[in-house]
Scaffold this active site. Structure first.
Site, PDB file in Angstrom:
ATOM      1  CG  ASN A 234      -0.240  -0.055   2.519  1.00  0.00           C
ATOM      2  OD1 ASN A 234       0.497   0.877   2.839  1.00  0.00           O
ATOM      3  ND2 ASN A 234      -0.416  -1.121   3.284  1.00  0.00           N
ATOM      4  CE  LYS A 312       8.497 -13.230 -13.098  1.00  0.00           C
ATOM      5  NZ  LYS A 312       9.380 -12.619 -14.095  1.00  0.00           N
ATOM      6  CE  LYS A 362     -10.961   1.426  11.300  1.00  0.00           C
ATOM      7  NZ  LYS A 362     -10.214   1.780  10.121  1.00  0.00           N
TER       8      LYS A 362
HETATM    9  O1  C5P Z   1      -8.797  -1.980  10.384  1.00  0.00           O
HETATM   10  P1  C5P Z   1      -7.866  -0.880   9.975  1.00  0.00           P
HETATM   11  O2  C5P Z   1      -6.742  -1.363   9.085  1.00  0.00           O
HETATM   12  O3  C5P Z   1      -8.530   0.332   9.422  1.00  0.00           O
HETATM   13  O4  C5P Z   1      -7.208  -0.422  11.358  1.00  0.00           O
HETATM   14  C1  C5P Z   1      -6.161   0.477  11.426  1.00  0.00           C
HETATM   15  C2  C5P Z   1      -5.442   0.332  12.728  1.00  0.00           C
HETATM   16  O5  C5P Z   1      -5.293  -1.031  13.081  1.00  0.00           O
HETATM   17  C3  C5P Z   1      -4.043   0.880  12.661  1.00  0.00           C
HETATM   18  O6  C5P Z   1      -3.682   1.305  13.946  1.00  0.00           O
HETATM   19  C4  C5P Z   1      -3.236  -0.344  12.234  1.00  0.00           C
HETATM   20  O7  C5P Z   1      -1.865  -0.212  12.602  1.00  0.00           O
HETATM   21  C5  C5P Z   1      -3.937  -1.434  12.998  1.00  0.00           C
HETATM   22  N1  C5P Z   1      -3.929  -2.736  12.311  1.00  0.00           N
HETATM   23  C6  C5P Z   1      -3.217  -3.781  12.839  1.00  0.00           C
HETATM   24  N2  C5P Z   1      -3.246  -5.013  12.231  1.00  0.00           N
HETATM   25  C7  C5P Z   1      -3.981  -5.209  11.109  1.00  0.00           C
HETATM   26  C8  C5P Z   1      -4.711  -4.143  10.577  1.00  0.00           C
HETATM   27  C9  C5P Z   1      -4.669  -2.917  11.184  1.00  0.00           C
HETATM   28  O8  C5P Z   1      -2.527  -3.600  13.856  1.00  0.00           O
HETATM   29  N3  C5P Z   1      -3.982  -6.389  10.533  1.00  0.00           N
END
Ligand code: C5P
Length: 422
Positions: A234, A312, A362
């Site tokens: 990303n 690959k 959230k």
């Molecule tokens: O669910 P989302 O990705 O929007 O959540 C964002 C928050 O959750 C951020 O603090 C990110 O670092 C944390 N996160 C995490 N592990 C994941 C997904 C998100 O710690 N697999």
């Protein structure tokens, strides 16, 4: 007898004279102190003075034990509850980071299985030198506690960080580490209050409000392999997380930064662990516990390939392969229910619409204490600025757009306030 025992290692710097005052204060707090001096420390303070203060002999050489019954370097390190190096020169920090043991002090430090607190003091340029900062980061990663030096005028006429903190502040930190009540009445010029071990910070530490706090920061993206050459990623640059780690270290915290694949320099005084995937990041977070606060800034990939072949995937005449994905562990949510849940758990939310509303959902879903929500509909990801909405169960604090390092500092000051309130 349950008197707590400190093994104090004094190394050779101009601040070594303050170690005598430190011994006096520690003994007044009811602690026992045994001293080891390096050869160069004895150029600044005589072993006789130190021996008078500790009411014990002073240890200095590995091979001058006069009697069978005399104590060896292994016993010296094992009999202590805490090993303190004060002052700690750039030289001893470098030797410790490299695992060198060429005198009694360094041999003890390699042999000890007890917590170690280093209280560095040196010229500002030596402190700021990348080699010293690299060594400090290594030592923090090795579990050595580092007390941040004071800023101010130095014996060499320069100004900046590197000055030994005042002995009462060091004594207070030592008591906190030992869980031993610190009686401010027993230090000169202080107000009459008793500070329970490990609880509060004194006025001397006010400019380092995160001193003694262990803070974990995750930053950057994760890369999830599709095959050995391709991956899912990303747009996270890691800049905001790195700025937060830098601000936490500047305010005196012991910082572990777990970074996904980014091309950013490690901030001074930060212990950095590089990872690639969400699974790696989760393992590194687990290893870094316990911490006082965790700030999860990383943009962790939501999914990974169920299986990434070792070879690959070949482009094969119009046959388009399907990506079979599975969900990654939610590291933030898993910390919320962890046996070592940090006292303050902060998540980030990158949103493109209904920012506060989504952040409130959230907050409940992840079980964290704060969600820092930011609008990523513009060029926030990879850009230099950010605006935060800090969403907690008590409401929303919205901060205007600022440079990522400025807003990081403001966030860490808020974290310091929250940790101080317990
Ligand atoms: O669910 P989302 O990705 O929007 O959540 C964002 C928050 O959750 C951020 O603090 C990110 O670092 C944390 N996160 C995490 N592990 C994941 C997904 C998100 O710690 N697999």
């Amino acid at each position: 007898m349950n008197e707590k025992r400190i093994l104090l290692i004094v190394t050779g710097g101009i601040a070594a004279y303050k170690s005598l005052e430190l011994v006096r204060l520690l003994k007044r707090q009811g602690l026992s102190v045994r001293a080891v001096m390096t050869q160069s420390a004895t150029e600044f303070v005589t072993p006789l003075s130190m021996s008078v203060m500790t009411e014990d002999q002073v240890y200095g050489h590995m091979f001058d034990l006069k009697e069978e019954s005399e104590i060896g370097h292994i016993q010296l390190s094992r009999q202590a509850d805490l090993v303190v190096i004060c002052p700690a020169t750039a030289n001893i920090l470098a030797k410790m980071a490299a695992g060198i043991s060429d005198d009694l002090a360094t041999t003890i430090l390699l042999a000890t299985d007890k917590p170690v607190l280093a209280v560095p003091a040196m010229n500002v340029r030596m402190w700021n030198h990348p080699a010293t900062q690299r060594n400090l980061a290594q030592l923090r990663a090795d579990g050595v506690h580092i007390m941040a030096p004071d800023e101010g005028a130095m014996a060499c006429g320069e100004f900046g960080p590197g000055r030994l903190p005042e002995p009462p502040a060091i004594a207070e930190r030592i008591c906190a580490m030992l869980g031993h009540d610190f009686d401010i009445m027993l230090t000169s010029g202080r107000s009459p209050t008793t500070v329970p071990g490990g609880a509060a910070l004194s006025a001397e530490l006010a400019h380092c409000p995160l001193s003694g706090q262990r803070i974990l920061v995750t930053a950057g993206p994760t890369h999830e392999a599709i095959d050995p050459v391709r991956y899912i990623a990303n747009r996270s640059s890691g800049r905001q997380g790195f700025a937060i780690a830098a601000a936490a270290a500047a305010l005196g915290a012991e910082v572990t930064l777990i970074a996904g694949p980014v091309h950013l320099a490690t901030p001074p005084g930060v212990a950095r662990i590089d990872v690639e995937t969400a699974i790696d990041m989760q393992a590194a977070v687990e290893k870094a516990l316990p911490v006082d606060a965790a700030i999860m800034v990383a943009a962790v990939a939501d999914w990974r390939a169920v299986q990434a072949p070792e070879q690959k995937i070949k482009k094969d005449g119009g046959n388009i392969p399907a990506l079979n994905l599975t969900e990654n562990p939610d590291i933030l949510a898993s910390l919320a229910t962890h046996a070592h849940r940090p006292r303050l758990l902060i998540g980030f939310a990158a949103e493109t619409e209904k920012i506060v509303e989504h952040a409130q959902t959230k907050l409940a879903k992840k079980g964290c204490d704060w969600i820092v929500a930011n609008d990523v509909s513009g060029d926030v990801m990879g850009g230099a600025n950010n605006a935060f909405h800090i969403v907690t169960k008590d409401g929303v604090d919205s901060w205007p757009e600022s440079a990522k390092d400025v807003i990081a500092r403001k966030l860490m000051e808020k974290v310091a306030d929250a940790l101080a309130k317990g």
